[in-house]
Scaffold this motif. Structure first.
Motif, PDB file in Angstrom:
ATOM      1  N   ALA A 281      -9.082   0.241  -3.232  1.00  0.00           N
ATOM      2  CA  ALA A 281      -9.160  -0.858  -2.104  1.00  0.00           C
ATOM      3  C   ALA A 281     -10.154  -1.790  -2.484  1.00  0.00           C
ATOM      4  CB  ALA A 281      -9.201  -0.057  -1.249  1.00  0.00           C
TER       5      ALA A 281
ATOM      6  N   LEU B 186      -1.021  -7.238   4.551  1.00  0.00           N
ATOM      7  CA  LEU B 186      -1.032  -5.920   4.128  1.00  0.00           C
ATOM      8  C   LEU B 186       0.093  -4.969   4.463  1.00  0.00           C
ATOM      9  CD1 LEU B 186      -4.726  -5.112   4.796  1.00  0.00           C
ATOM     10  CD2 LEU B 186      -3.898  -6.380   2.895  1.00  0.00           C
TER      11      LEU B 186
ATOM     12  N   CYS C 110       2.282  -1.810   4.855  1.00  0.00           N
ATOM     13  CA  CYS C 110       2.079  -0.222   4.662  1.00  0.00           C
ATOM     14  C   CYS C 110       3.616   0.091   4.538  1.00  0.00           C
ATOM     15  CB  CYS C 110       1.531   0.293   5.821  1.00  0.00           C
ATOM     16  SG  CYS C 110       0.036  -0.377   6.376  1.00  0.00           S
TER      17      CYS C 110
ATOM     18  N   THR D 176      -9.372  -4.087  -5.199  1.00  0.00           N
ATOM     19  CA  THR D 176      -8.168  -5.086  -4.719  1.00  0.00           C
ATOM     20  C   THR D 176      -8.694  -6.353  -3.658  1.00  0.00           C
ATOM     21  OG1 THR D 176      -6.504  -3.318  -4.842  1.00  0.00           O
ATOM     22  CG2 THR D 176      -6.172  -5.206  -3.265  1.00  0.00           C
TER      23      THR D 176
ATOM     24  N   VAL E 213      -0.450   5.168  -0.617  1.00  0.00           N
ATOM     25  CA  VAL E 213      -1.363   5.940  -0.909  1.00  0.00           C
ATOM     26  C   VAL E 213      -1.230   7.199  -1.344  1.00  0.00           C
ATOM     27  CG1 VAL E 213      -3.489   7.276   0.042  1.00  0.00           C
ATOM     28  CG2 VAL E 213      -3.274   5.072   0.790  1.00  0.00           C
TER      29      VAL E 213
ATOM     30  N   CYS F 251      -5.784   3.028   5.003  1.00  0.00           N
ATOM     31  CA  CYS F 251      -6.088   2.168   3.906  1.00  0.00           C
ATOM     32  C   CYS F 251      -6.162   0.590   4.185  1.00  0.00           C
ATOM     33  CB  CYS F 251      -5.076   2.568   2.732  1.00  0.00           C
ATOM     34  SG  CYS F 251      -5.883   1.804   1.169  1.00  0.00           S
ATOM     35  N   ALA F 252      -4.878   0.388   4.933  1.00  0.00           N
ATOM     36  CA  ALA F 252      -4.753  -1.039   5.210  1.00  0.00           C
ATOM     37  C   ALA F 252      -6.084  -1.452   6.299  1.00  0.00           C
ATOM     38  CB  ALA F 252      -3.686  -1.232   6.074  1.00  0.00           C
TER      39      ALA F 252
ATOM     40  N   ALA G  59      -1.711  -1.223  -4.133  1.00  0.00           N
ATOM     41  CA  ALA G  59      -3.095  -0.737  -3.754  1.00  0.00           C
ATOM     42  C   ALA G  59      -2.817   0.895  -3.200  1.00  0.00           C
ATOM     43  CB  ALA G  59      -3.969  -1.546  -2.896  1.00  0.00           C
ATOM     44  N   SER G  60      -3.832   1.483  -3.209  1.00  0.00           N
ATOM     45  CA  SER G  60      -4.124   2.672  -2.660  1.00  0.00           C
ATOM     46  C   SER G  60      -5.569   2.882  -2.439  1.00  0.00           C
ATOM     47  CB  SER G  60      -3.625   3.920  -3.353  1.00  0.00           C
ATOM     48  OG  SER G  60      -4.175   4.218  -4.363  1.00  0.00           O
TER      49      SER G  60
ATOM     50  N   ASP H 214      -1.530   5.156   4.782  1.00  0.00           N
ATOM     51  CA  ASP H 214      -1.316   3.904   4.526  1.00  0.00           C
ATOM     52  C   ASP H 214      -1.861   2.839   5.552  1.00  0.00           C
ATOM     53  OD1 ASP H 214      -0.032   4.793   2.161  1.00  0.00           O
ATOM     54  OD2 ASP H 214       2.109   4.121   2.914  1.00  0.00           O
TER      55      ASP H 214
ATOM     56  N   ILE I 109       1.086  -1.173  -0.079  1.00  0.00           N
ATOM     57  CA  ILE I 109      -0.070  -0.050   0.060  1.00  0.00           C
ATOM     58  C   ILE I 109       0.694   1.077   0.212  1.00  0.00           C
ATOM     59  CG2 ILE I 109      -1.882   1.460   1.133  1.00  0.00           C
ATOM     60  CD1 ILE I 109      -2.750  -1.253   2.332  1.00  0.00           C
TER      61      ILE I 109
END
Length: 223
Positions: A119, A137, A139, A122, A21, A149-150, A114-115, A146, A19
């Motif tokens: 998401a 995941l 980061c 994904t 972002v 997002c995770a 991913a970002s 990040d 990840i």
């Protein structure tokens, strides 16, 4: 199932999502949305330059210390990429965190970038292709975006739920006191904008990302 930082070891045999972002994988997703065919992700600017030397038809994008090197074609900016002429082009990307994170994952059963913008797609891709498989995941940054997002992605994969509002708040926290992100931030916080995952294939000296449609898009194409 785990959320880890860049210092952690990533066990083999897992579905791994890397990840970034702000800004690497938001930039990559916009490149795919604008028609880029694939992206060779290099762990350093030097490796990116070597890839371009061997493949001069590719555009080289990325940053060193947050800034576009003079010999790169494009920087690491979603705003810049949103106007770039990349339709049908093959790219190379080299960044301080995101592309370096992809290189830290030996022998994954699946490797994705991913970002916030992809998401949901994904998570769909993982649950479709690797249901029940342990996931990690990763980061790549230390600031809030990040990790937010995770948590959001983990919730989509069956973990504790995290809302879209929480994700946006985390992105804005990570971008606080960074006036250089004024043009890029609206792209970075546009949660689930794109209906595709970015799936990586591990090569000898890079990870090759390609665009993969989420399950719902595949189903629609069959009707």
């Amino acid at each position: 199932m785990s959320i880890v930082g860049m210092d952690a070891e990533v066990p083999p045999g897992r579905a791994v999502v890397v990840i970034d972002v702000i800004r690497a994988f938001t930039t990559a997703a916009i490149a795919f949305a604008r028609g880029a065919t694939d992206i060779a992700c290099a762990a350093s600017a030097g490796l990116g330059r070597e890839l371009r030397r061997r493949h001069p038809d590719r555009l080289l994008a990325g940053e060193v210390g947050g800034l576009k090197p003079p010999d790169f074609d494009l920087g690491n900016s979603p705003f810049e990429m949103s106007a770039a002429l990349v339709d049908g082009r093959r790219l190379i990307q080299a960044t301080s965190n995101g592309t370096r994170g992809l290189a830290r994952c030996p022998e994954p059963v699946a490797l994705l970038a991913a970002s916030a913008v992809n998401a949901g797609a994904t998570a769909d891709w993982i649950t479709t292709h690797h249901p029940g498989r342990p996931w990690t995941l990763l980061c790549t940054g230390r600031s809030a975006e990040d990790w937010a997002c995770a948590r959001y992605l983990a919730g989509l994969l069956g973990g504790p739920p995290s809302s879209r509002a929480d994700l946006i708040a985390g992105i804005r926290q990570g971008a606080a006191d960074r006036p250089d992100l004024t043009l890029d931030l609206p792209f970075c916080e546009d949660v689930d904008r794109f209906p595709f995952a970015m799936v990586g294939a591990v090569r000898e000296d890079h990870v090759l990302l390609t665009r993969a449609s989420r399950r719902s898009d595949v189903d629609k194409s069959r009707t």
